[in-house]
Design a protein around this motif. Structure first.
Motif, PDB file in Angstrom:
ATOM      1  N   GLY A 285       0.804  -1.212   0.000  1.00  6.38           N
ATOM      2  CA  GLY A 285       0.000   0.000   0.000  1.00  6.38           C
ATOM      3  C   GLY A 285       0.837   1.261   0.000  1.00  6.38           C
ATOM      4  O   GLY A 285       1.990   1.271  -0.436  1.00  6.38           O
ATOM      5  N   ILE A 286       0.263   2.322   0.531  1.00  7.75           N
ATOM      6  CA  ILE A 286       0.900   3.637   0.519  1.00  7.75           C
ATOM      7  C   ILE A 286       1.860   3.758   1.694  1.00  7.75           C
ATOM      8  O   ILE A 286       1.541   3.356   2.824  1.00  7.75           O
ATOM      9  CB  ILE A 286      -0.174   4.745   0.600  1.00  7.75           C
ATOM     10  CG1 ILE A 286      -1.127   4.633  -0.599  1.00  7.75           C
ATOM     11  CG2 ILE A 286       0.462   6.126   0.653  1.00  7.75           C
ATOM     12  CD1 ILE A 286      -2.339   5.529  -0.495  1.00  7.75           C
ATOM     13  N   VAL A 287       3.035   4.319   1.417  1.00 12.79           N
ATOM     14  CA  VAL A 287       4.033   4.559   2.465  1.00 12.79           C
ATOM     15  C   VAL A 287       3.939   6.011   2.899  1.00 12.79           C
ATOM     16  O   VAL A 287       3.995   6.925   2.080  1.00 12.79           O
ATOM     17  CB  VAL A 287       5.458   4.252   1.960  1.00 12.79           C
ATOM     18  CG1 VAL A 287       6.482   4.522   3.060  1.00 12.79           C
ATOM     19  CG2 VAL A 287       5.552   2.812   1.467  1.00 12.79           C
ATOM     20  N   GLN A 288       3.774   6.212   4.220  1.00 13.10           N
ATOM     21  CA  GLN A 288       3.640   7.582   4.727  1.00 13.10           C
ATOM     22  C   GLN A 288       4.058   7.628   6.195  1.00 13.10           C
ATOM     23  O   GLN A 288       3.570   6.836   7.016  1.00 13.10           O
ATOM     24  CB  GLN A 288       2.191   8.049   4.573  1.00 13.10           C
ATOM     25  CG  GLN A 288       1.985   9.528   4.811  1.00 13.10           C
ATOM     26  CD  GLN A 288       0.545   9.943   4.534  1.00 13.10           C
ATOM     27  OE1 GLN A 288      -0.332   9.784   5.371  1.00 13.10           O
ATOM     28  NE2 GLN A 288       0.288  10.442   3.341  1.00 13.10           N
ATOM     29  N   ASN A 289       4.945   8.547   6.500  1.00 13.09           N
ATOM     30  CA  ASN A 289       5.403   8.728   7.893  1.00 13.09           C
ATOM     31  C   ASN A 289       5.851   7.401   8.514  1.00 13.09           C
ATOM     32  O   ASN A 289       5.445   7.042   9.627  1.00 13.09           O
ATOM     33  CB  ASN A 289       4.296   9.363   8.738  1.00 13.09           C
ATOM     34  CG  ASN A 289       3.914  10.743   8.253  1.00 13.09           C
ATOM     35  OD1 ASN A 289       4.748  11.485   7.726  1.00 13.09           O
ATOM     36  ND2 ASN A 289       2.652  11.094   8.415  1.00 13.09           N
ATOM     37  N   GLU A 290       6.679   6.692   7.768  1.00 14.46           N
ATOM     38  CA  GLU A 290       7.251   5.416   8.211  1.00 14.46           C
ATOM     39  C   GLU A 290       6.190   4.334   8.432  1.00 14.46           C
ATOM     40  O   GLU A 290       6.451   3.304   9.054  1.00 14.46           O
ATOM     41  CB  GLU A 290       8.067   5.604   9.497  1.00 14.46           C
ATOM     42  CG  GLU A 290       9.259   6.553   9.308  1.00 14.46           C
ATOM     43  CD  GLU A 290      10.098   6.664  10.568  1.00 14.46           C
ATOM     44  OE1 GLU A 290       9.688   6.108  11.604  1.00 14.46           O
ATOM     45  OE2 GLU A 290      11.174   7.306  10.508  1.00 14.46           O
ATOM     46  N   LYS A 291       4.996   4.560   7.939  1.00 13.27           N
ATOM     47  CA  LYS A 291       3.937   3.555   7.979  1.00 13.27           C
ATOM     48  C   LYS A 291       3.638   3.109   6.552  1.00 13.27           C
ATOM     49  O   LYS A 291       3.804   3.883   5.602  1.00 13.27           O
ATOM     50  CB  LYS A 291       2.679   4.104   8.632  1.00 13.27           C
ATOM     51  CG  LYS A 291       2.843   4.457  10.104  1.00 13.27           C
ATOM     52  CD  LYS A 291       1.539   4.974  10.688  1.00 13.27           C
ATOM     53  CE  LYS A 291       1.702   5.299  12.174  1.00 13.27           C
ATOM     54  NZ  LYS A 291       0.433   5.804  12.764  1.00 13.27           N
TER      55      LYS A 291
END
Length: 332
Positions: A285-291
């Motif tokens: 999925g989408i990678v954002q703020n180390e998540k």
């Protein structure tokens, strides 16, 4: 009527537009400040020549001027005749008052028209900001998630390089732009699409719009981004993708390759898969703020629109040998 534009240009009312233009060009060359000097008399005469041509070269303005001119001459001659033949002093004064009022109205009309002309000339010399330009670009969901660069070709309008946007060269229409003062051409731009951009977002490229006039600043280029869904949707950090499968794949199972944010991914369809069943691909999925989110595959069973004769025979045979009923619950 203070000014007779026909006398100024040395033409008569019945002359053709070409005759008027020819007369204007001769006088404009003769009285141009670059030729005749910059004295007050020269500048005043050059201004009157341009003012006269501004009226007589426009068919609508010329028609209005001709009507006003004829009315003026008619009123003037009528008032003078009445004054000479009248035996009553008071009547003569009344006629003169009427003529004076009419004359004042005509002069006011030309005064206002002259002011409009002067305002228009002054506006031409003022710095003018270029026009903003708007364009569209379409990107995929993965490009919207990861960010990308796209090259677009935008139609732009520029001031004519020959006449500088003035439409005329030496008192004649510019042939390079056909008197429009502008030329058009395409220009390529490399647009950087930031990661995580949303559908309908706008990107502004400052100063890349239409060119300014007389030292004015350029306009801006605004690009509207359209994210092509292609059966992809997003839910937070998860990417949801609908995948169509055929009935035999749902029954027997199979393998499907799909594009993910991490590249192509091969996953299995289990036997006896039901319509709407979901498969989760972890970490796609989408990678954002180390998540990082997942990709969720939603399986949808579809029957092909066109079946061969053999396929239809097999479905018929299946219906004959099938011992199951999936609609038992509708009788409950």
């Amino acid at each position: 009527m203070d000014k007779d534009y026909y006398k100024i240009l040395g033409v008569i009312e019945s002359d053709s537009p070409e005759d008027i233009k020819c007369a204007y060009r001769k006088l404009a060359r003769k009285w141009h400040p670059d030729v005749a000097g910059n004295s007050a008399d020269v500048l005043s005469m050059f201004k009157e020549i341009n003012e006269a041509y501004e009226i007589l070269s426009d068919s609508v303005k010329k028609s209005e001027y001709d009507k006003a001119r004829r009315f003026y001459n008619y009123a003037k001659n009528g008032a003078e005749t009445t004054k000479k033949s009248s035996e009553n002093f008071n009547n003569s004064n009344t006629d003169n008052d009427k003529f004076k009022n009419f004359s004042k109205n005509i002069n006011d009309w030309f005064y206002n028209n002259q002011k409009k002309y002067e305002k228009k000339q002054n506006e031409k010399a003022l710095p003018k900001r270029g026009k903003d330009i708007f364009a569209d670009i379409e990107i995929s969901v993965f490009d919207a998630i990861n960010g990308t660069q796209k090259v677009i070709n935008v139609l732009q309008t520029y001031p004519c390089p020959k006449c500088g946007g003035r439409k005329f060269i030496n008192e004649t229409l510019c042939r390079h732009c056909n008197g429009t003062g502008e030329i058009s051409g395409h220009k390529k731009f490399t647009v950087k699409i930031p990661a995580g951009i949303k559908n309908g977002a706008k990107i502004r490229l400052a100063g890349e719009g239409g060119e300014g006039l007389n030292g004015g600043s350029n306009g801006d280029l605004y690009i509207t981004v359209s994210v092509k869904q292609n059966n992809y949707k997003t839910d937070g950090l998860d990417i949801i993708r609908t995948v169509y499968i055929e009935p035999y794949e749902a029954v027997l199972g199979g393998n499907i390759e799909i594009k993910t944010i991490n590249g192509n991914y091969n996953f299995k369809i289990a036997p006896n898969t039901q319509n709407g069943q979901k498969i989760r691909l972890s970490g796609c999925g989408i990678v954002q703020n180390e998540k990082i989110g997942d990709m969720i595959i939603v399986l949808e069973i579809r029957i092909p629109k066109s079946l061969s004769k053999e396929e239809k025979e097999l479905y018929k045979k299946l219906s004959e040998v099938s011992s199951h009923s999936i609609r038992e619950s509708i009788y409950d």
